[in-house]
Design a protein around this motif. Structure first.
Motif, PDB file in Angstrom:
ATOM      1  N   LEU A  62     -17.064  36.367  -4.097  1.00  0.00           N
ATOM      2  CA  LEU A  62     -15.927  35.968  -3.276  1.00  0.00           C
ATOM      3  C   LEU A  62     -15.129  34.854  -3.948  1.00  0.00           C
TER       4      LEU A  62
ATOM      5  N   GLY B  84      -9.178  33.977   0.147  1.00  0.00           N
ATOM      6  CA  GLY B  84      -8.597  35.018   0.991  1.00  0.00           C
ATOM      7  C   GLY B  84      -7.669  34.476   2.050  1.00  0.00           C
TER       8      GLY B  84
ATOM      9  N   ALA C  87     -13.455  40.793   3.607  1.00  0.00           N
ATOM     10  CA  ALA C  87     -14.464  40.275   2.682  1.00  0.00           C
ATOM     11  C   ALA C  87     -15.871  40.678   3.126  1.00  0.00           C
TER      12      ALA C  87
ATOM     13  N   ARG D 252      -7.644  41.679  -6.579  1.00  0.00           N
ATOM     14  CA  ARG D 252      -7.048  41.240  -5.318  1.00  0.00           C
ATOM     15  C   ARG D 252      -6.751  42.448  -4.436  1.00  0.00           C
TER      16      ARG D 252
ATOM     17  N   TYR E 293      -2.172  39.404   4.280  1.00  0.00           N
ATOM     18  CA  TYR E 293      -3.274  38.607   3.737  1.00  0.00           C
ATOM     19  C   TYR E 293      -3.747  39.267   2.440  1.00  0.00           C
TER      20      TYR E 293
ATOM     21  N   ASP F 177     -18.389  32.354   5.297  1.00  0.00           N
ATOM     22  CA  ASP F 177     -17.427  32.026   4.247  1.00  0.00           C
ATOM     23  C   ASP F 177     -17.010  30.563   4.352  1.00  0.00           C
TER      24      ASP F 177
ATOM     25  N   TYR G 290      -7.448  39.043  -0.420  1.00  0.00           N
ATOM     26  CA  TYR G 290      -8.698  38.402  -0.810  1.00  0.00           C
ATOM     27  C   TYR G 290      -8.976  38.780  -2.262  1.00  0.00           C
TER      28      TYR G 290
ATOM     29  N   CYS H 114     -14.355  27.938   4.604  1.00  0.00           N
ATOM     30  CA  CYS H 114     -12.988  28.078   5.121  1.00  0.00           C
ATOM     31  C   CYS H 114     -12.641  26.909   6.031  1.00  0.00           C
TER      32      CYS H 114
ATOM     33  N   SER I  86      -8.677  38.895   6.886  1.00  0.00           N
ATOM     34  CA  SER I  86      -9.101  38.763   5.484  1.00  0.00           C
ATOM     35  C   SER I  86     -10.605  38.506   5.405  1.00  0.00           C
ATOM     36  N   HIS I  87     -11.157  37.769   6.363  1.00  0.00           N
ATOM     37  CA  HIS I  87     -12.603  37.536   6.395  1.00  0.00           C
ATOM     38  C   HIS I  87     -13.354  38.825   6.735  1.00  0.00           C
TER      39      HIS I  87
END
Length: 651
Positions: free
Chosen positions: A91, A94, A79, A214, A101, A177, A103, A179, A75-76
């Motif tokens: 952003l 996610g 992104a 999404r 997954y 990100d 985001y 997280c 998911s990262h």
């Protein structure tokens, strides 16, 4: 320090080690496959340092939690790819989910072409092999960091964290990100992935917030596993009632009419009519119900008495303005308050109870636009609604009878193995949402629990899912995507009779408050139709089919006989049509098969002379030549008994 491993063995070290270093010490191949570690039950990064005795399990993508780490990292990567292609995108969140997954981004809707571009960029990022590096920042620095990056949703998330929370970030190449992790050591750990779809989603699931976009995806360790999952998704897509129901011309929707307001086309309307007539006759003739018919709307006064105005107003369609109009009306979200006044129209003795009121009720609920989906989540729908006015001593037996009726309906429809049972309870942490005190809720919930235990079905319990006036049995089912909905509900209400001054005269001549059971026998007709479409993939049991027989003359010369066959079928209540088109018989058979019809009757010269029909069925293929009378007897029995005939051979 002593590290206990999953297999019961132990490793001892004289200094701190990372999870990855311990995996490498155990076996080099294990370290290569490792995704994360589980330290004393907590899933952590491979880069996590262990400094004291613990239990350690090395997780690979074969472990559910290890696969979640792969998907979270993916998911990262997604992104990062979005930000490279669409730098103005903002952003949101996610996470990994059970199927992969997603985001969320502040951006215009993504097309399939956009997803393909994002996939291609993700492959580049994975090939670049960026290391994922974790770092933390103090609260104010973290806020400033994300403000400088122009990420308002991340700033909001940081501000909502507890003041003493550790605020962590992960960076990979040119992308960083907010997280908590955990993540893979490198983007190269992602072996097989796919972006599956995109849709709108409200920020934090609240319709008062911004609509974001999404993107859903999935990831697996092996390409073969991904291919198998994508094939599974395609099969689901083909069974999705929203697709299949439209293709079969059962229902449609129109923008100018509105979301959540489906149009039932003739075939879909016929199926619901069949179910409705069945339920009404069943309840009235075999289960002791009497039928009512009540208005679709009422003054706000009614809902204020029932409590719906205070507890449910946001979910209602209100007609008028309380600040201006003398009278404000609302479309009914349920029928119970109306049926109470049917009861109150005359005085009742304890000997008359239980009184079981049934109604085919059209209801209106102001669902969020983001929740609309086909026939399962709509704003106008019809249910097999009922309210039982009972003496307190009748509660156990009547609850059980309501459950018996629900299970009978499910079994007749062939859905009994598709459901789960739930005891829906109040939330003691949110008492203002409910009528009654703790003693009331504990006693009513115990009564429901006793019924479910006695019935012998496995069930779960859920806080906060009760109606505001009482607990309930919810019979749940999942659609093809795994989303769970309530199909049938049975609710015990020992409180609301007080609001309406409802009573009966007991054997001593005293006025006594009755209990009320709110229930459905089959639930919402629209939602049940959606369920049936997906369960049977459009190949419905014969008794439910909107077209049960198609008569196929082999040429124009036999169309008159075909129409005579149709007329005789209709006289016996069989839904039959004639395909009189000037097409070859093979083409007509293929068309009937694609329409998923139970039976087709081929007629020609010999059949006309002998007053017979050549029977082909969805269940057994070619069933041979039968006299018309014999076929009619057989299909009428199948319809009358509501047999769910198994398919032995595709026609």
């Amino acid at each position: 320090m002593k590290v206990m491993l999953k297999d019961g063995s132990a490793r001892e070290y004289d200094s701190a080690r990372s999870v990855y270093e311990i995996a490498l010490d155990i076996r080099e191949g294990l370290a290569r496959a490792a995704c994360a570690g589980e330290v004393d039950g907590e899933v952590v990064d491979l880069r996590t340092i262990i400094e004291k005795d613990c239990m350690l399990n090395i997780l690979t993508a074969s472990d559910p939690e290890g696969l979640r780490v792969v998907r979270h990292t993916c998911s990262h990567v997604m992104a990062q790819a979005v930000k490279r292609i669409f730098p103005a995108a903002k952003l949101a969140i996610g996470p990994s989910i059970d199927t992969g997954y997603y985001y969320d981004f502040e951006h215009e809707p993504f097309s399939r072409e956009d997803l393909d571009k994002i996939e291609a960029e993700m492959k580049k990022i994975i090939k670049e092999g960026h290391k994922l590096e974790r770092f933390t920042l103090p609260r104010e620095e973290a806020i400033k960091f994300m403000e400088e990056k122009g990420e308002p949703y991340k700033v909001e998330l940081i501000r909502d964290l507890p003041k003493d929370a550790e605020i962590s970030f992960y960076s990979q190449g040119d992308f960083t990100d907010l997280c908590a992790g955990p993540h893979l050591m490198s983007t190269k750990g992602i072996k097989a992935f796919k972006l599956t779809s995109s849709s709108g989603a409200y920020w934090r699931g609240n319709s008062d917030n911004a609509m974001l976009q999404r993107i859903y995806g999935t990831a697996f360790q092996k390409k073969e596993e991904l291919a198998e999952y994508l094939e599974y998704l395609e099969n689901i897509r083909l069974r999705d009632h929203n697709k299949l129901g439209r293709e079969m011309e059962l229902f449609t929707t129109v923008d100018v009419i509105g979301q959540g307001l489906p149009l039932l086309m003739p075939k879909g309307a016929k199926m619901i009519q069949t179910m409705q007539r069945w339920i009404e006759d069943l309840e009235d003739n075999e289960w002791g119900y009497v039928r009512t018919k009540t208005p679709f709307m009422a003054k706000s006064d009614l809902y204020k008495i029932s409590g719906h105005w205070d507890h449910y107003k946001e979910g209602m369609f209100v007609l008028g303005d309380e600040e201006v109009d003398k009278e404000v009306f609302a479309l009914r979200p349920m029928t119970c308050p109306f049926q109470y006044y049917v009861y109150k129209a005359s005085q009742h003795s304890y000997r008359e109870l239980p009184l079981r009121y049934g109604e085919t009720s059209t209801l209106f609920r102001n669902e969020d636009s983001g929740e609309m989906h086909g026939l399962t989540r709509v704003r106008q729908f019809t249910i097999s609604e009922g309210h039982l006015i009972i003496r307190p001593d009748q509660a156990g037996e009547e609850l059980k009878r309501c459950l018996d009726l629900a299970v009978y309906c499910l079994t007749t429809l062939g859905l009994q193995d598709e459901v789960t049972y739930r005891l829906s309870k109040w939330d003691p942490q949110n008492r203002e949402k409910y009528l009654g005190d703790e003693e009331y809720w504990e006693s009513t919930q115990s009564k429901i629990r006793e019924i479910l235990v006695e019935y012998g079905v496995p069930f779960t319990e859920a806080d906060g899912e009760a109606a505001f006036y009482g607990p309930k049995i919810d019979i749940q089912a999942k659609n093809v995507y795994g989303k769970e909905d309530t199909m049938i509900t049975i609710q015990l209400d020992c409180a609301i009779a007080e609001n309406f001054d409802m009573y009966y005269i007991d054997q001593n001549g005293d006025k006594v408050r009755p209990y009320i059971i709110h229930r459905t026998s089959m639930g919402c007709y629209e939602r049940t139709l959606a369920w049936l479409i997906e369960k049977y993939e459009g190949k419905f049991p014969t008794w439910l089919c909107p077209e049960q027989v198609r008569v196929l003359p082999i040429s124009d010369k036999y169309e008159e006989y075909a129409k005579k066959v149709q007329a005789q079928l209709k006289q016996n209540g069989v839904l039959a049509e004639v395909d009189g088109r000037s097409e070859k018989i093979g083409f007509k058979i293929r068309e009937a098969r694609l329409a998923k019809l139970p039976y087709m009757l081929v007629v020609g010269q010999q059949e006309e002379a002998d007053k017979t029909v050549s029977v082909r069925s969805r269940f057994a293929g070619d069933e041979g030549v039968k006299s018309l009378d014999v076929f009619i007897d057989q299909i009428c029995k199948e319809i009358r008994t509501k047999e769910i005939r198994k398919e032995e051979k595709e026609i």
